[in-house]
Design an enzyme around this catalytic site. Structure first.
Site, PDB file in Angstrom:
ATOM      1  N   TYR A 148       0.834  -1.209   0.000  1.00 31.52           N
ATOM      2  CA  TYR A 148       0.000   0.000   0.000  1.00 31.52           C
ATOM      3  C   TYR A 148       0.869   1.260   0.000  1.00 31.52           C
ATOM      4  CZ  TYR A 148      -3.734  -3.240   1.475  1.00 31.52           C
ATOM      5  OH  TYR A 148      -4.637  -4.267   1.564  1.00 31.52           O
ATOM      6  N   TRP A 165     -13.162 -12.055  -6.158  1.00 26.67           N
ATOM      7  CA  TRP A 165     -14.351 -12.529  -5.450  1.00 26.67           C
ATOM      8  C   TRP A 165     -15.597 -12.439  -6.310  1.00 26.67           C
ATOM      9  CZ3 TRP A 165     -12.184 -15.548  -2.672  1.00 26.67           C
ATOM     10  CH2 TRP A 165     -11.142 -15.235  -1.805  1.00 26.67           C
ATOM     11  N   GLY A 236      -8.890  -0.440  12.070  1.00 23.05           N
ATOM     12  CA  GLY A 236      -7.889  -0.906  13.017  1.00 23.05           C
ATOM     13  C   GLY A 236      -6.923  -1.890  12.393  1.00 23.05           C
ATOM     14  N   ASP A 237      -5.959  -2.296  13.191  1.00 26.76           N
ATOM     15  CA  ASP A 237      -4.970  -3.308  12.818  1.00 26.76           C
ATOM     16  C   ASP A 237      -5.256  -4.523  13.683  1.00 26.76           C
ATOM     17  OD1 ASP A 237      -2.747  -4.978  12.708  1.00 26.76           O
ATOM     18  OD2 ASP A 237      -1.303  -3.344  12.644  1.00 26.76           O
ATOM     19  N   PHE A 238      -5.815  -5.570  13.088  1.00 29.70           N
ATOM     20  CA  PHE A 238      -6.281  -6.693  13.917  1.00 29.70           C
ATOM     21  C   PHE A 238      -5.151  -7.477  14.559  1.00 29.70           C
ATOM     22  CE2 PHE A 238      -7.085  -7.918   9.377  1.00 29.70           C
ATOM     23  CZ  PHE A 238      -6.026  -8.790   9.196  1.00 29.70           C
ATOM     24  N   LYS A 253      -7.797 -15.158   2.319  1.00 32.58           N
ATOM     25  CA  LYS A 253      -6.453 -14.866   1.805  1.00 32.58           C
ATOM     26  C   LYS A 253      -5.682 -13.985   2.788  1.00 32.58           C
ATOM     27  CE  LYS A 253      -6.124 -13.909  -2.548  1.00 32.58           C
ATOM     28  NZ  LYS A 253      -6.361 -13.183  -3.833  1.00 32.58           N
ATOM     29  N   HIS A 256      -2.310 -16.824   4.439  1.00 30.58           N
ATOM     30  CA  HIS A 256      -1.221 -17.157   3.507  1.00 30.58           C
ATOM     31  C   HIS A 256      -0.180 -16.041   3.398  1.00 30.58           C
ATOM     32  CE1 HIS A 256      -2.891 -15.399  -0.573  1.00 30.58           C
ATOM     33  NE2 HIS A 256      -2.937 -14.518   0.396  1.00 30.58           N
ATOM     34  N   ASN A 303       4.597 -16.803  -5.218  1.00 27.22           N
ATOM     35  CA  ASN A 303       4.299 -15.376  -5.139  1.00 27.22           C
ATOM     36  C   ASN A 303       4.297 -14.883  -3.698  1.00 27.22           C
ATOM     37  OD1 ASN A 303       3.628 -12.918  -6.574  1.00 27.22           O
ATOM     38  ND2 ASN A 303       1.652 -13.044  -5.561  1.00 27.22           N
ATOM     39  N   GLN A 307       6.358 -11.715  -2.403  1.00 26.90           N
ATOM     40  CA  GLN A 307       5.631 -10.520  -1.988  1.00 26.90           C
ATOM     41  C   GLN A 307       5.284 -10.435  -0.504  1.00 26.90           C
ATOM     42  OE1 GLN A 307       2.383 -10.129  -5.231  1.00 26.90           O
ATOM     43  NE2 GLN A 307       3.095  -8.070  -4.785  1.00 26.90           N
TER      44      GLN A 307
END
Length: 346
Positions: A148, A165, A236-238, A253, A256, A303, A307
């Site tokens: 991001y 999706w 928030g940041d879980f 997803k 992973h 990948n 990444q």
């Protein structure tokens, strides 16, 4: 023993070595707008007309169109006036921007971001870590900070995930009967496509998308209409912030992206927040138990190396992570599509 000159050059080697070329042809046709133009035109067009409309060279466009015919992304009809090109059904459905099942945004994300990272696959294998620093000059310690790295890049990623999706969401959500769950938290739900599929499939449910503040802001601005009353947001940041109580948590997803320790940490937090009798739904691409395939999942795992900090796993490996987090009565359903479903209960 005969010399190597006696051996036929295996066709599979030709196909694999040209895989990069194949995908770049499709990506380039998408980026230039070939499929969109042919859809909007309502009739077949010549290569000269397409080149003129899209401001490209005539020779370059002719070769691109010919390659797309070979890939069955376009069809060609030779007339007295020359060759005329039109979309095939698969291109109309998946490669035009306006289609409900369009994969255009995912194509562009792969073309402009994923492929850049994959240029350093050799280094990723040698070092065992993602390649954001080498590719973009950004610290690789926070994969999503790198992913991001700009609002434009974040929007592209979110749009790409939404497109996935649009074709796979219903399969994973219908793998189990989830109608008994009415209060759902979609952790890392991004642009909300899976949440929309959930409330459509289970009309008595409400879904809260829990994601980073900047992701929530973009989701509200670009992807989730204010009229959709059954989808709400939690910023928030879980990993670092508390997780509110709910009946079902969706992690699509998510696991992973992370190593086993980080996954166990998150699942333990989810278990603690989960209502008794509730559960967690993992949506992931499952490897065979002997890791012999599927090929798509093996490539996804490569990948993840390039990444993220994670990897693709087998059903047994995800089950062990769920058990370590406290969950039981684990069920696994393979959908036969790109993504599968694993359900754990509290």
């Amino acid at each position: 023993m005969g010399s190597t000159e006696d051996l036929d050059y295996p066709q599979i080697i030709v196909q694999y070595s040209s895989g990069f070329l194949v995908s770049k042809v499709m990506f380039t046709a998408c980026e230039l707008g070939v499929f969109d133009l042919l859809l909007e035109s309502g009739e077949p067009l010549s290569s000269d007309s397409i080149a003129a409309c899209l401001d490209t060279s005539t020779t370059g466009m002719e070769r691109l169109l010919e390659a797309c015919v070979g890939l069955k992304l376009l069809a060609v009809e030779v007339t007295q006036k020359g060759a005329l090109y039109r979309n095939t059904e698969i291109s109309n459905i998946y490669l035009t921007k306006s289609s409900p099942k369009s994969q255009y945004h995912m194509m562009m994300y792969y073309s402009n971001t994923v492929y850049s990272c994959w240029q350093h696959l050799t280094e990723a294998v040698r070092e065992g870590r993602n390649q954001y620093e080498r590719t973009f000059g950004i610290s690789s310690k926070d994969p999503f900070g790198a992913m991001y790295r700009s609002e434009e890049e974040m929007s592209k990623f979110m749009a790409g995930q939404n497109s996935v999706w649009s074709i796979c969401g219903r399969d994973v959500l219908a793998a189990f009967d989830l109608s008994s769950f009415t209060q759902i938290y979609d952790l890392g739900g991004g642009g909300g496509a899976l949440a929309r599929e959930f409330v459509s499939l289970y009309p008595n449910s409400t879904v809260t998308i829990y994601d980073l503040p900047k992701v929530v802001r973009v989701a509200k601005e670009q992807f989730v209409s204010p009229e959709e009353r059954r989808i709400t947001f939690h910023e928030g940041d879980f990993f670092n912030d508390s997780i509110p109580e709910a009946e079902l948590y969706i992690l699509s997803k998510i696991l992973h992206d992370w190593d086993d320790d980080k996954c166990k940490q998150l699942l333990a937090k989810v278990y603690k927040a989960c209502k008794p009798g509730g559960g967690v739904l993992l949506v992931e691409s499952l490897l065979n138990e002997d890791k012999s395939g599927p090929l798509e999942t093996q490539l996804y795992s490569m990948n993840m190396l390039v990444q993220t900090e994670g990897k693709e796993r087998t059903a047994a490996e995800y089950s062990k992570l769920l058990e370590a987090g406290g969950f039981g009565a684990i069920q696994v359903k393979r959908t036969g599509k790109l993504y599968d479903a694993v359900l754990g209960r509290k």
